[in-house]
Design an enzyme around this catalytic site. Sequence first.
Site, short mmCIF file in Angstrom:
data_model
loop_
_atom_site.label_atom_id
_atom_site.label_comp_id
_atom_site.label_asym_id
_atom_site.label_seq_id
_atom_site.Cartn_x
_atom_site.Cartn_y
_atom_site.Cartn_z
N ASP A 113 0.80 -1.23 0.00
CA ASP A 113 0.00 0.00 0.00
C ASP A 113 0.84 1.28 0.00
OD1 ASP A 113 1.04 -0.05 2.56
OD2 ASP A 113 -0.89 -0.03 3.60
N HIS A 114 2.12 1.21 0.36
CA HIS A 114 2.92 2.42 0.57
C HIS A 114 3.68 2.91 -0.67
CE1 HIS A 114 2.12 2.48 4.80
NE2 HIS A 114 3.07 3.34 5.06
N ASP A 178 3.28 -0.74 11.41
CA ASP A 178 2.81 0.57 11.02
C ASP A 178 2.16 1.20 12.25
OD1 ASP A 178 2.04 2.21 8.25
OD2 ASP A 178 0.65 2.56 9.90
N ARG A 460 -2.21 12.63 10.10
CA ARG A 460 -0.92 13.23 10.48
C ARG A 460 -0.65 14.42 9.56
NH1 ARG A 460 2.85 8.33 11.43
NH2 ARG A 460 1.76 8.18 13.41
N SER A 655 5.49 7.87 12.86
CA SER A 655 5.50 6.56 12.23
C SER A 655 6.31 5.54 13.03
CB SER A 655 6.09 6.68 10.82
OG SER A 655 6.41 5.42 10.29
N ARG A 657 8.35 3.54 11.71
CA ARG A 657 9.46 3.10 10.84
C ARG A 657 10.75 2.87 11.61
NH1 ARG A 657 9.04 8.74 7.64
NH2 ARG A 657 6.92 7.97 7.71
#
Length: 765
Positions: A113-114, A178, A460, A655, A657
């Site tokens: 999806d990213h 995520d 965000r 995030s 990440r």
Amino acid sequence: MWVRPFHVSTALSAKAKVAMSRFEPSSAINYGKMHENIITVRRRLNRPLTLSEKIVYGHLDDPAGQEIDRGRTYLRLRPDRVAMQDATAQMAMLQFISSGLPKVAVPSTIHCDHLIEAQIGGAQDLQRAKVINQEVYNFLASAGAKYGVGFWKPGSGIIHQIILENYAYPGVMLIGTDSHTPNGGGLGGICIGVGGADAVDVMAGIPWELKCPKVIGVRLTGTLSGWTSPKDVILKVAGILTVKGGTGAIVEYHGPGVDSISCTGMATICNMGAEIGATTSVFPYNHRMKTYLDKTGRGEIGSLADHFKDDLVPDEGCEYDQVIEINLSELKPHINGPFTPDLAHPVSDIGAIAKKSGWPLEVKVGLIGSCTNSSYEDMGRAASLAKQALDKGLKCKAQFTVTPGSEQIRATIERDGYAKILSEVGGIVLANACGPCIGQWDRKDVKKGEKNTIVTSFNRNFTARNDANPATHAFVTSPEIVTALALAGTLDFNPETDYLTAPNGEKFKLEPPSGDELPSRDFDPGQDTYQHPPAESSSVKVDVNPSSNRLQLLEPFDKWHGKDLEDMKVLIKVKGKCTTDHISAAGPWLKFRGHLDNISNNLLIGAVNIENDAVNKVKNQLTGEYNGVPDVARHYKANGVNWVVVGDENYGEGSSREHAALEPRHLGGRAIIVKSFARIHETNLKKQGLLPLTFADPNDYDKICPDDKISITGLSSFAPGKPLTAVIKHSDGSQQSISLNHTFNETQIQWFKAGSALNRMKELQ
């Protein structure tokens, strides 16, 4: 009461099995085991339990022996499943491959999806992404097939919507790579965002560690109506708690107002709970969840949840660490921003505030959808407003984009006419993907540096997040308010009181939005985009080309050398807010998420240097020249010089990440010293063998100068609860010593000594 464990693969009807074929055959909903654990813990604690506690403690590895103290002890947990989006799955799967294990131990999925950039429109953008990212998609698909991980192909939708439609259920414990994984709390699950190394632990069958969360109760009374939407609940809560007020806590919604919110509305609220730093958010099981389970082909799970309902709601008399009261009948529509999601304003006030603050009033673009607000109900309510405008001959004054959350939502809103209405009013329907929400937006209407305003239904709105333009003023609100503001073209439009003007000069007021919670007919699943892992995968090859600039196999980080860390340089002393977007930018950098060395070229390029108020401009203390942050870090590493980063409050918010932790470790960093950390980032740093440390006295931040050398002492006796010492050596020859706190437990200290959690895992095999 004990009931036999319920297994999806054996206890469901044939029809339900077909509807739920995307579950791995080994998936099991084991309410019986959770129930036993709850009884054991309640007997030990001798008090009523919150819903959060029931689900979390219901997944304890050792409910009889686990020390439980909210906010202090670390819990060892057994999550039910793992989900990974494609940008983080690359590193997670590379780490899993490095572990040497043959298969994942729990049901796991990868979601593409990213990596789809919004440019023209859904179909064209998706096709372009498939070509550009073919190497990465092939890696993820083959790695999934090899190691037993389900694979959702590009175009299937956003990870959190797919989880809600297929995998979340009341009482589940799911971890996802995520930060918006808490979306699943709208279906009564404890769904927590983590870094890839945490996901590897769970996929490897190792108990997962989480500091025992505190529980913040949000008691809802009254009823949502008119222009007020579920999004306004979390926008209000964000204004109350701020971006760090939920750190270390689960936000648990309860009270009579809950029943006025749809299941997908509850998911919206839980999703954006990530913006207040919460571990996750959750709602109690109710009839709205049961209806959603029925409509998504999982009615028998709802029936089982009914049987165990007492375990899926809080005990009467349970105690929260903090309680917030919100009367939904009095709640007004909100809009938060710019530049931070906790700057909350009633929509009725935003025009005056914007004028006073010098924010641009013209709305350039309105964007609806994203993982936060892309449900059937969201799209229907936005379409109801668009239809009113079209009936008067009016189209959007601002550009308008629509992002469906999943292929199922796209197909269903197309079938039911919503997509046509939204397109006719001026909307561009984008791919079923994250798109502009995460900076995957090839924006052309403004130049970089041009001051402008956009309004979104995203979660965000950090500086430059959506379009890489630091001058863009991004505001987050509900899809309904975004649609109204896009029609009006100005931020100072209040749809509750103000009028629009039709092309014929007629003034008219929009009626409050309306829309069905769920489609009257069944959902249209659209195209089949799921790849189930084969039963036999020994012949499956997972190739990583050594010359690839997208993928790179990992080399183990070096072990701790057993001594104090002496005379480290200060790479950068960060001024103010430093999110994971500042530490490891997304947008065009997403393509390097599987190549640690290449993506390390974005290390801290968005952070503000306190020395000169500049970004990506720090002094190389070896040469005296100013260069980019990653360039200086590489120079220090090449010359055998260790370094630290000094930061402010809530360092690493945003995030999940883990690249924001992998990159400093890869380029020679040893410690991150700040006033306070966001939860996920602090854990990610520990996982990669770095020292996340906090000033015992926050004012000590001011004692460190950019040209200082820092030594961290006391590592030979590194122990839980025992502070370390930093010796600061100034350029004038003077020294100061300060105390640094940490939250390491004994297991995490072993990660540091081994060089990383993955190194430690391999030592124990």
